[in-house]
Enzyme design. Structure first.
Site: not given
Ligand code: ACO
Length: 331
Positions: A114, A258, A288
């Site tokens: 990234c 980014h 992304n």
């Molecule tokens: N659709 C529906 N439900 C989903 C999905 C999806 N695509 N993905 C995960 N879930 C579910 C999970 O299974 C979980 O279910 P459960 O509670 O029954 O176990 C629930 O949603 C919550 O999951 P979490 O992982 O706790 O979700 P969180 O609120 O942490 O969100 C996310 C996940 C969006 C990835 C978050 O951690 C985040 O924003 N992280 C930052 C990562 C990021 O943005 N990376 C970008 C790319 S890297 C870069 O460019 C730097």
């Protein structure tokens, strides 16, 4: 000493748009979940039958050259930032050099995920300042779709990434404008929090049917860990660029981060007390696109005339590595 400035920009995304509704055919997800957690509404996927980052880079490069008023013959060096190169060897820069008929100039791939575009910008900055080159093509291009596990198992990562390319021409000028500073960081300790494990050259064979069955060829992301580090590093590295130039956020017309995740962008905007209109976002359209997000966003900012000559802009990135970087420019 010549000043390095951005003389032209361009972008391209593949033809196939994949909406959140489209993803629901492959996995248990919803438009609401994806929009709420990431801000993404759609992304574009390459055709999967040979369309690589060097192909996506072709229209982006042509547009950047045209906007700079230059031709391939004017370019002295190619820097190609990608975390998803067409092949292990040779690099995508070499492929692009041939596909667009550049002179027999140097063609360098960099793998900084990234942060790739900003690392590339810092390399271009040095070559222009030393007078070695006058026009450098810098590309950020990715095909992430083939590294996505498009099933419910992979949904937390698969909904985030898309394919695309952005290009910029970095040129030399004697005018008082251009890249004022760049700032680069890495912390390899967290390599496995956002990584693609195989094919791996340390394994012989590099990939096996068992590894494929175990889904080790897909990009793995520890979302919470990435979020935790990103919201710390973005403000830190933006402030580093401002401090290095004796500026504050009041001096800045536009921050181009980014496009990792809209929630990360919002967090940074609020923490830095920036008005929302000063922080560019287009993640709802493209997802992304890793090394391509910043040059695509920059191109849109320029096209929409959101910045004018003399304005100060800051670009900042955080991603796999972990790596993070910023650049401060006088437009
Ligand atoms: N659709 C529906 N439900 C989903 C999905 C999806 N695509 N993905 C995960 N879930 C579910 C999970 O299974 C979980 O279910 P459960 O509670 O029954 O176990 C629930 O949603 C919550 O999951 P979490 O992982 O706790 O979700 P969180 O609120 O942490 O969100 C996310 C996940 C969006 C990835 C978050 O951690 C985040 O924003 N992280 C930052 C990562 C990021 O943005 N990376 C970008 C790319 S890297 C870069 O460019 C730097």
């Amino acid at each position: 000493m010549p000043n390095p400035y951005i003389s032209g920009t361009g972008f391209y995304v593949p033809a196939r748009e994949v909406t959140n509704q489209d993803l629901m055919q492959y996995m248990d997800t919803s438009d609401e979940w994806i929009r709420e957690r990431t801000g993404i509404g759609a992304r574009f996927f390459a055709d999967g039958i040979g369309e690589g980052p060097s192909d996506l880079a072709i229209p982006a490069t042509k547009q950047a050259l045209e906007n700079a008023g230059l031709t391939v013959a004017d370019i002295d060096f190619i820097i190609f930032a990608t975390s998803t190169p067409d092949y292990y060897a040779p690099g995508s820069a070499c492929l692009l050099q041939d596909k667009l008929g550049f002179e027999l100039i140097g063609a360098l791939d960099i793998r900084v995920q990234c942060s790739g575009f900003l690392y590339g910008l810092s390399i271009a900055e040095q070559y222009i300042k030393t007078g070695q080159f006058r026009h450098i093509l810098l590309v950020g291009a990715e095909v992430q779709s083939s590294a996505m596990n498009l099933t419910t198992e992979g949904r937390d990562t698969a909904v985030i990434f898309g394919d695309g390319a952005g290009a910029a021409i970095i040129s030399a000028t004697d005018e008082d404008r251009g890249i004022l500073s760049t700032h680069l960081h890495a912390q390899g300790k967290y390599a496995k929090e956002l990584w693609c494990e195989v094919p791996a050259s340390g394994l012989n064979p590099r990939i096996t049917p068992e590894m494929l069955k175990e889904k080790r060829q897909y990009l793995y992301m520890n979302g919470r860990e990435v979020f935790r580090h990103a919201i710390q590093r973005f403000p830190e590295v933006i402030n580093e660029a401002l401090d290095a130039n004796g500026m504050t956020t009041d001096d800045v017309t536009m921050v181009i981060p980014h496009q990792a995740n809209y929630r990360i962008t919002q967090f940074v905007q609020k923490r830095m007390k920036l008005p929302p209109e000063k922080v560019y976002s287009n993640i709802h359209k493209y997802g992304n696109t890793t090394a391509a997000t910043i040059p695509i966003a920059l191109h849109e900012v320029v096209e929409q005339k959101l910045i004018k000559r003399g304005d100060v802009i800051v670009m900042a990135a955080f991603g796999s590595g972990f790596t993070w970087a910023s650049a401060l420019l006088k437009w």
